[in-house]
Design a protein around this motif. Sequence first.
Motif, PDB file in Angstrom:
ATOM      1  N   ASN A 152       0.834  -1.202   0.000  1.00  0.00           N
ATOM      2  CA  ASN A 152       0.000   0.000   0.000  1.00  0.00           C
ATOM      3  C   ASN A 152       0.870   1.254   0.000  1.00  0.00           C
ATOM      4  O   ASN A 152       0.617   2.198  -0.742  1.00  0.00           O
ATOM      5  CB  ASN A 152      -0.929  -0.011   1.221  1.00  0.00           C
ATOM      6  N   SER A 153       1.913   1.249   0.814  1.00  0.00           N
ATOM      7  CA  SER A 153       2.826   2.394   0.865  1.00  0.00           C
ATOM      8  C   SER A 153       3.522   2.589  -0.478  1.00  0.00           C
ATOM      9  O   SER A 153       3.701   3.717  -0.937  1.00  0.00           O
ATOM     10  CB  SER A 153       3.867   2.191   1.969  1.00  0.00           C
ATOM     11  N   ALA A 154       3.890   1.484  -1.117  1.00  0.00           N
ATOM     12  CA  ALA A 154       4.542   1.576  -2.430  1.00  0.00           C
ATOM     13  C   ALA A 154       3.592   2.168  -3.465  1.00  0.00           C
ATOM     14  O   ALA A 154       3.986   3.020  -4.272  1.00  0.00           O
ATOM     15  CB  ALA A 154       5.021   0.202  -2.873  1.00  0.00           C
ATOM     16  N   VAL A 155       2.338   1.730  -3.452  1.00  0.00           N
ATOM     17  CA  VAL A 155       1.349   2.280  -4.392  1.00  0.00           C
ATOM     18  C   VAL A 155       1.169   3.769  -4.132  1.00  0.00           C
ATOM     19  O   VAL A 155       1.132   4.575  -5.070  1.00  0.00           O
ATOM     20  CB  VAL A 155       0.001   1.532  -4.282  1.00  0.00           C
ATOM     21  N   GLU A 156       1.078   4.154  -2.858  1.00  0.00           N
ATOM     22  CA  GLU A 156       0.920   5.573  -2.535  1.00  0.00           C
ATOM     23  C   GLU A 156       2.072   6.390  -3.079  1.00  0.00           C
ATOM     24  O   GLU A 156       1.871   7.470  -3.638  1.00  0.00           O
ATOM     25  CB  GLU A 156       0.791   5.763  -1.025  1.00  0.00           C
ATOM     26  N   ARG A 157       3.292   5.883  -2.919  1.00  0.00           N
ATOM     27  CA  ARG A 157       4.456   6.617  -3.434  1.00  0.00           C
ATOM     28  C   ARG A 157       4.446   6.670  -4.962  1.00  0.00           C
ATOM     29  O   ARG A 157       4.791   7.686  -5.550  1.00  0.00           O
ATOM     30  CB  ARG A 157       5.762   5.960  -2.989  1.00  0.00           C
ATOM     31  N   ALA A 158       4.055   5.571  -5.574  1.00  0.00           N
ATOM     32  CA  ALA A 158       4.105   5.492  -7.040  1.00  0.00           C
ATOM     33  C   ALA A 158       3.103   6.425  -7.697  1.00  0.00           C
ATOM     34  O   ALA A 158       3.351   6.909  -8.802  1.00  0.00           O
ATOM     35  CB  ALA A 158       3.860   4.054  -7.494  1.00  0.00           C
ATOM     36  N   VAL A 159       1.977   6.673  -7.042  1.00  0.00           N
ATOM     37  CA  VAL A 159       0.946   7.491  -7.695  1.00  0.00           C
ATOM     38  C   VAL A 159       0.780   8.865  -7.045  1.00  0.00           C
ATOM     39  O   VAL A 159      -0.149   9.592  -7.384  1.00  0.00           O
ATOM     40  CB  VAL A 159      -0.418   6.754  -7.734  1.00  0.00           C
ATOM     41  N   ASP A 160       1.669   9.229  -6.142  1.00  0.00           N
ATOM     42  CA  ASP A 160       1.588  10.562  -5.539  1.00  0.00           C
ATOM     43  C   ASP A 160       1.796  11.645  -6.585  1.00  0.00           C
ATOM     44  O   ASP A 160       2.648  11.537  -7.463  1.00  0.00           O
ATOM     45  CB  ASP A 160       2.643  10.721  -4.437  1.00  0.00           C
ATOM     46  N   ARG A 161       0.987  12.671  -6.471  1.00  0.00           N
ATOM     47  CA  ARG A 161       1.056  13.867  -7.323  1.00  0.00           C
ATOM     48  C   ARG A 161       1.062  13.556  -8.823  1.00  0.00           C
ATOM     49  O   ARG A 161       1.963  13.980  -9.542  1.00  0.00           O
ATOM     50  CB  ARG A 161       2.279  14.691  -6.958  1.00  0.00           C
ATOM     51  N   PRO A 162       0.054  12.821  -9.288  1.00  0.00           N
ATOM     52  CA  PRO A 162      -0.005  12.575 -10.738  1.00  0.00           C
ATOM     53  C   PRO A 162      -0.455  13.836 -11.474  1.00  0.00           C
ATOM     54  O   PRO A 162      -0.939  14.790 -10.864  1.00  0.00           O
ATOM     55  CB  PRO A 162      -1.072  11.480 -10.847  1.00  0.00           C
ATOM     56  N   ASP A 163      -0.337  13.805 -12.780  1.00  0.00           N
ATOM     57  CA  ASP A 163      -0.828  14.942 -13.562  1.00  0.00           C
ATOM     58  C   ASP A 163      -2.355  14.934 -13.517  1.00  0.00           C
ATOM     59  O   ASP A 163      -2.992  13.972 -13.105  1.00  0.00           O
ATOM     60  CB  ASP A 163      -0.315  14.866 -15.011  1.00  0.00           C
ATOM     61  N   ALA A 164      -2.961  16.031 -13.938  1.00  0.00           N
ATOM     62  CA  ALA A 164      -4.410  16.215 -13.814  1.00  0.00           C
ATOM     63  C   ALA A 164      -5.203  15.104 -14.514  1.00  0.00           C
ATOM     64  O   ALA A 164      -6.256  14.684 -14.035  1.00  0.00           O
ATOM     65  CB  ALA A 164      -4.807  17.574 -14.363  1.00  0.00           C
ATOM     66  N   ALA A 165      -4.695  14.591 -15.618  1.00  0.00           N
ATOM     67  CA  ALA A 165      -5.409  13.571 -16.378  1.00  0.00           C
ATOM     68  C   ALA A 165      -5.481  12.239 -15.625  1.00  0.00           C
ATOM     69  O   ALA A 165      -6.387  11.436 -15.874  1.00  0.00           O
ATOM     70  CB  ALA A 165      -4.740  13.357 -17.740  1.00  0.00           C
ATOM     71  N   HIS A 166      -4.569  11.988 -14.724  1.00  0.00           N
ATOM     72  CA  HIS A 166      -4.519  10.710 -14.015  1.00  0.00           C
ATOM     73  C   HIS A 166      -4.908  10.824 -12.531  1.00  0.00           C
ATOM     74  O   HIS A 166      -4.748   9.879 -11.786  1.00  0.00           O
ATOM     75  CB  HIS A 166      -3.113  10.102 -14.124  1.00  0.00           C
ATOM     76  N   TRP A 167      -5.416  11.985 -12.119  1.00  0.00           N
ATOM     77  CA  TRP A 167      -5.703  12.220 -10.708  1.00  0.00           C
ATOM     78  C   TRP A 167      -6.719  11.226 -10.147  1.00  0.00           C
ATOM     79  O   TRP A 167      -6.510  10.650  -9.091  1.00  0.00           O
ATOM     80  CB  TRP A 167      -6.181  13.660 -10.511  1.00  0.00           C
ATOM     81  N   ALA A 168      -7.834  11.025 -10.854  1.00  0.00           N
ATOM     82  CA  ALA A 168      -8.887  10.122 -10.356  1.00  0.00           C
ATOM     83  C   ALA A 168      -8.372   8.682 -10.272  1.00  0.00           C
ATOM     84  O   ALA A 168      -8.630   7.988  -9.286  1.00  0.00           O
ATOM     85  CB  ALA A 168     -10.115  10.198 -11.249  1.00  0.00           C
ATOM     86  N   ALA A 169      -7.652   8.245 -11.286  1.00  0.00           N
ATOM     87  CA  ALA A 169      -7.133   6.879 -11.276  1.00  0.00           C
ATOM     88  C   ALA A 169      -6.132   6.690 -10.148  1.00  0.00           C
ATOM     89  O   ALA A 169      -6.105   5.643  -9.498  1.00  0.00           O
ATOM     90  CB  ALA A 169      -6.483   6.552 -12.619  1.00  0.00           C
ATOM     91  N   ALA A 170      -5.303   7.692  -9.886  1.00  0.00           N
ATOM     92  CA  ALA A 170      -4.325   7.597  -8.800  1.00  0.00           C
ATOM     93  C   ALA A 170      -5.033   7.491  -7.458  1.00  0.00           C
ATOM     94  O   ALA A 170      -4.658   6.680  -6.609  1.00  0.00           O
ATOM     95  CB  ALA A 170      -3.397   8.808  -8.816  1.00  0.00           C
ATOM     96  N   GLY A 171      -6.060   8.281  -7.275  1.00  0.00           N
ATOM     97  CA  GLY A 171      -6.821   8.225  -6.027  1.00  0.00           C
ATOM     98  C   GLY A 171      -7.476   6.870  -5.834  1.00  0.00           C
ATOM     99  O   GLY A 171      -7.471   6.321  -4.733  1.00  0.00           O
ATOM    100  N   LEU A 172      -8.036   6.321  -6.904  1.00  0.00           N
ATOM    101  CA  LEU A 172      -8.661   5.000  -6.814  1.00  0.00           C
ATOM    102  C   LEU A 172      -7.627   3.916  -6.520  1.00  0.00           C
ATOM    103  O   LEU A 172      -7.893   2.997  -5.739  1.00  0.00           O
ATOM    104  CB  LEU A 172      -9.414   4.670  -8.099  1.00  0.00           C
ATOM    105  N   ALA A 173      -6.464   4.007  -7.126  1.00  0.00           N
ATOM    106  CA  ALA A 173      -5.410   3.024  -6.872  1.00  0.00           C
ATOM    107  C   ALA A 173      -5.001   3.053  -5.405  1.00  0.00           C
ATOM    108  O   ALA A 173      -4.847   1.997  -4.769  1.00  0.00           O
ATOM    109  CB  ALA A 173      -4.202   3.290  -7.773  1.00  0.00           C
ATOM    110  N   LYS A 174      -4.851   4.242  -4.851  1.00  0.00           N
ATOM    111  CA  LYS A 174      -4.495   4.361  -3.437  1.00  0.00           C
ATOM    112  C   LYS A 174      -5.603   3.803  -2.548  1.00  0.00           C
ATOM    113  O   LYS A 174      -5.335   3.097  -1.572  1.00  0.00           O
ATOM    114  CB  LYS A 174      -4.207   5.821  -3.101  1.00  0.00           C
ATOM    115  N   ASP A 175      -6.850   4.115  -2.890  1.00  0.00           N
ATOM    116  CA  ASP A 175      -7.982   3.616  -2.098  1.00  0.00           C
ATOM    117  C   ASP A 175      -8.076   2.096  -2.163  1.00  0.00           C
ATOM    118  O   ASP A 175      -8.358   1.436  -1.154  1.00  0.00           O
ATOM    119  CB  ASP A 175      -9.296   4.230  -2.598  1.00  0.00           C
ATOM    120  N   MET A 176      -7.846   1.537  -3.342  1.00  0.00           N
ATOM    121  CA  MET A 176      -7.913   0.079  -3.484  1.00  0.00           C
ATOM    122  C   MET A 176      -6.802  -0.605  -2.700  1.00  0.00           C
ATOM    123  O   MET A 176      -7.028  -1.640  -2.058  1.00  0.00           O
ATOM    124  CB  MET A 176      -7.848  -0.309  -4.957  1.00  0.00           C
TER     125      MET A 176
END
Length: 155
Positions: free
Chosen positions: A70-94
């Motif tokens: 989970n920590s690795a996923v959070e680091r990998a998707v932190d501060r994505p560009d605007a086009a990937h914001w929703a997907a990054a949030g969902l990945a962290k939540d999952m």
Amino acid sequence: MKSELHRFLQGFRYAANGIWAALHAERNLRFHLCAAVYVLLLSRFYSFSRAEYALLFLCIGGVMSLELANSAVERAVDRPDAAHWAAAGLAKDMAAGAVLVFSLAAAAVGLVLFWQPAVLAGIPGWLADHPLALALLVVSLPCAVCFVLQPKKKG
């Protein structure tokens, strides 16, 4: 051949570095580590079989492994560009959901293994008969709270 062995051993070093970094940065991992220590200490009051201890270790390892993932996923998707914001949030939540699901299953395993009222009722008496163990427990609890709640390191 020597370079293959070196690369193989280097992988363990990278893994240890990742665990160490997560312990410094991730409050939830520190919580799970403290909980694991207390669970294993509590287990000494029970006559668990080897299989029951194996189940405890699998639950502890599973929760901590998922917390690291989970920590690795959070680091990998932190501060994505605007086009990937929703997907990054969902990945962290999952990923957080995966930790929650396994943690609830581990808690259920713990409940099944540890819910033995006769054993639980005997623990306070044992602690009263062993004042040093009681003192160590009393001292360890605030230390564990401080360890878990320590502020994140910068950098």
